[in-house]
Design a protein around this motif. Structure first.
Motif, PDB file in Angstrom:
ATOM      1  N   HIS A  44      28.996 -12.775 -38.519  1.00 27.76           N
ATOM      2  CA  HIS A  44      28.685 -13.981 -39.285  1.00 27.76           C
ATOM      3  C   HIS A  44      29.768 -14.291 -40.314  1.00 27.76           C
ATOM      4  CE1 HIS A  44      26.326 -17.201 -40.872  1.00 27.76           C
ATOM      5  NE2 HIS A  44      26.008 -16.583 -41.991  1.00 27.76           N
ATOM      6  N   LEU A  45      30.364 -13.256 -40.901  1.00 33.73           N
ATOM      7  CA  LEU A  45      31.460 -13.462 -41.859  1.00 33.73           C
ATOM      8  C   LEU A  45      32.620 -14.232 -41.234  1.00 33.73           C
ATOM      9  CD1 LEU A  45      31.790 -10.068 -43.754  1.00 33.73           C
ATOM     10  CD2 LEU A  45      31.374 -12.302 -44.793  1.00 33.73           C
ATOM     11  N   THR A  46      32.849 -13.997 -39.957  1.00 35.61           N
ATOM     12  CA  THR A  46      33.998 -14.621 -39.288  1.00 35.61           C
ATOM     13  C   THR A  46      33.630 -15.813 -38.416  1.00 35.61           C
ATOM     14  OG1 THR A  46      33.833 -13.048 -37.449  1.00 35.61           O
ATOM     15  CG2 THR A  46      35.294 -12.453 -39.284  1.00 35.61           C
ATOM     16  N   GLN A  47      32.340 -15.999 -38.163  1.00 34.77           N
ATOM     17  CA  GLN A  47      31.906 -17.083 -37.270  1.00 34.77           C
ATOM     18  C   GLN A  47      30.720 -17.834 -37.866  1.00 34.77           C
ATOM     19  OE1 GLN A  47      31.118 -15.462 -33.375  1.00 34.77           O
ATOM     20  NE2 GLN A  47      33.013 -14.307 -33.365  1.00 34.77           N
ATOM     21  N   GLY A  48      31.001 -18.860 -38.634  1.00 37.49           N
ATOM     22  CA  GLY A  48      29.952 -19.737 -39.113  1.00 37.49           C
ATOM     23  C   GLY A  48      29.668 -19.694 -40.597  1.00 37.49           C
ATOM     24  N   MET A  93      28.106 -29.749 -39.048  1.00 36.86           N
ATOM     25  CA  MET A  93      26.901 -29.173 -39.629  1.00 36.86           C
ATOM     26  C   MET A  93      26.657 -29.819 -40.990  1.00 36.86           C
ATOM     27  SD  MET A  93      26.341 -25.195 -40.593  1.00 36.86           S
ATOM     28  CE  MET A  93      24.734 -24.514 -40.614  1.00 36.86           C
ATOM     29  N   THR A  94      25.430 -30.076 -41.317  1.00 41.45           N
ATOM     30  CA  THR A  94      25.028 -30.572 -42.620  1.00 41.45           C
ATOM     31  C   THR A  94      24.007 -29.613 -43.183  1.00 41.45           C
ATOM     32  OG1 THR A  94      25.417 -32.871 -41.984  1.00 41.45           O
ATOM     33  CG2 THR A  94      23.934 -32.502 -43.816  1.00 41.45           C
ATOM     34  N   TYR A  95      24.087 -29.348 -44.481  1.00 37.65           N
ATOM     35  CA  TYR A  95      23.168 -28.409 -45.099  1.00 37.65           C
ATOM     36  C   TYR A  95      21.725 -28.876 -44.927  1.00 37.65           C
ATOM     37  CZ  TYR A  95      20.883 -25.336 -48.370  1.00 37.65           C
ATOM     38  OH  TYR A  95      20.027 -24.404 -48.915  1.00 37.65           O
ATOM     39  N   TRP A  96      20.874 -27.945 -44.547  1.00 36.00           N
ATOM     40  CA  TRP A  96      19.447 -28.197 -44.387  1.00 36.00           C
ATOM     41  C   TRP A  96      18.720 -27.398 -45.448  1.00 36.00           C
ATOM     42  CZ3 TRP A  96      15.442 -24.770 -42.852  1.00 36.00           C
ATOM     43  CH2 TRP A  96      14.221 -25.384 -42.596  1.00 36.00           C
ATOM     44  N   GLU A 146      31.716 -22.357 -42.855  1.00 36.39           N
ATOM     45  CA  GLU A 146      31.204 -23.726 -42.740  1.00 36.39           C
ATOM     46  C   GLU A 146      29.871 -23.873 -43.486  1.00 36.39           C
ATOM     47  OE1 GLU A 146      29.941 -27.062 -39.406  1.00 36.39           O
ATOM     48  OE2 GLU A 146      30.671 -25.123 -38.738  1.00 36.39           O
ATOM     49  N   TYR A 147      28.981 -22.888 -43.312  1.00 37.05           N
ATOM     50  CA  TYR A 147      27.713 -22.931 -44.031  1.00 37.05           C
ATOM     51  C   TYR A 147      27.952 -22.997 -45.543  1.00 37.05           C
ATOM     52  CZ  TYR A 147      23.459 -21.527 -46.331  1.00 37.05           C
ATOM     53  OH  TYR A 147      22.393 -21.490 -47.194  1.00 37.05           O
ATOM     54  N   LEU A 148      28.846 -22.154 -46.054  1.00 38.49           N
ATOM     55  CA  LEU A 148      29.081 -22.113 -47.497  1.00 38.49           C
ATOM     56  C   LEU A 148      29.740 -23.394 -48.008  1.00 38.49           C
ATOM     57  CD1 LEU A 148      30.139 -18.400 -48.070  1.00 38.49           C
ATOM     58  CD2 LEU A 148      27.920 -19.482 -48.534  1.00 38.49           C
ATOM     59  N   PHE A 207      18.506  -6.874 -47.248  1.00 35.11           N
ATOM     60  CA  PHE A 207      19.177  -7.991 -47.901  1.00 35.11           C
ATOM     61  C   PHE A 207      19.370  -9.096 -46.877  1.00 35.11           C
ATOM     62  CE2 PHE A 207      22.551  -5.244 -46.395  1.00 35.11           C
ATOM     63  CZ  PHE A 207      23.423  -6.129 -45.780  1.00 35.11           C
ATOM     64  N   VAL A 208      19.638 -10.312 -47.363  1.00 34.82           N
ATOM     65  CA  VAL A 208      19.781 -11.493 -46.509  1.00 34.82           C
ATOM     66  C   VAL A 208      21.266 -11.692 -46.208  1.00 34.82           C
ATOM     67  CG1 VAL A 208      19.394 -13.989 -46.319  1.00 34.82           C
ATOM     68  CG2 VAL A 208      17.717 -12.532 -47.487  1.00 34.82           C
ATOM     69  N   TYR A 209      21.635 -11.521 -44.937  1.00 39.11           N
ATOM     70  CA  TYR A 209      23.031 -11.714 -44.557  1.00 39.11           C
ATOM     71  C   TYR A 209      23.285 -13.070 -43.902  1.00 39.11           C
ATOM     72  CZ  TYR A 209      22.444 -10.867 -39.500  1.00 39.11           C
ATOM     73  OH  TYR A 209      22.107 -10.967 -38.181  1.00 39.11           O
ATOM     74  N   ARG A 210      22.219 -13.788 -43.582  1.00 37.72           N
ATOM     75  CA  ARG A 210      22.370 -15.122 -42.990  1.00 37.72           C
ATOM     76  C   ARG A 210      21.182 -15.962 -43.445  1.00 37.72           C
ATOM     77  NH1 ARG A 210      20.616 -17.133 -37.997  1.00 37.72           N
ATOM     78  NH2 ARG A 210      21.778 -18.953 -37.326  1.00 37.72           N
TER      79      ARG A 210
END
Length: 194
Positions: free
Chosen positions: A161-165, A1-4, A168-170, A79-82
């Motif tokens: 999301h905390l445990t899957q993905g 994954m690359t930041y978009w 890597e995003y952060l 709030f934004v969780y993802r």
């Protein structure tokens, strides 16, 4: 994954018909600060460009963006969780922002987050995890009110999301913040810590 970077997509929507609506124009540039400001953001917002600060409690955010928005358990504020990682996800999140009567979404998180602050948030993620466990399987999970059951579902999605993905995003986002560009394929990403 690359930041978009989602901000060019957000800015291109301003004054245009929203892709998820029938003809209504996007009235706000959601890359700007939230009216209440960065300092008033909900602590559950994950690092990234988008966040909320004192939204309404009308249960509208998840109608547009169930994979990005959750509700807190005090006043059901959003709030934004993802964070969005593609144009269609930006469309969903901006739909949620447009539906908030207080227009309490902000998109200037990149001006505030630093690699160290992202790492600090990651180290403290146990606080979010505890909240999501309590909220996702608490009394709202079996409540008669559909919107409260959906709020509990949002907390469970956040926990997933905390445990899957999210890690890597952060890591990609931390690289973006440090270098001002996305990582090239195969380029090492910074570690977040434990």
């Amino acid at each position: 994954m690359t930041y978009w970077d989602p901000l060019p997509t957000v800015r291109a929507l301003v004054g245009e018909p929203h892709p998820l609506w029938q003809g209504d124009l996007v009235r706000h540039d959601w890359s700007q600060p939230a009216p209440e400001g960065w300092e008033m953001r909900d602590w559950r917002n994950i690092p990234g460009p988008f966040y909320t600060a004192n939204t309404d409690n009308c249960f509208t955010g998840r109608l547009c963006a169930p994979h990005h928005v959750a509700y807190e358990d005090g006043f059901c504020a959003e709030f934004v969780y993802r964070q969005p990682v593609g144009a269609s996800e930006v469309h969903q999140l901006t739909c949620a922002a447009e539906c908030d009567p207080f227009a309490a979404y902000g998109g200037d998180g990149d001006c505030h987050w630093t690699p160290d602050l992202v790492r600090d948030w990651w180290r403290e993620r146990g606080r979010v995890r505890e909240w999501a466990l309590r909220m996702g399987w608490g009394e709202w999970a079996t409540c008669e009110r559909e919107e409260l059951r959906d709020a509990a579902a949002g907390a469970r999605a956040y926990l997933t999301h905390l445990t899957q993905g999210l890690e890597e995003y952060l890591r990609d986002y931390t690289f973006w913040l440090a270098e001002g560009r996305p990582a090239a394929p195969g380029e090492p990403l910074p570690k977040l810590g434990s």
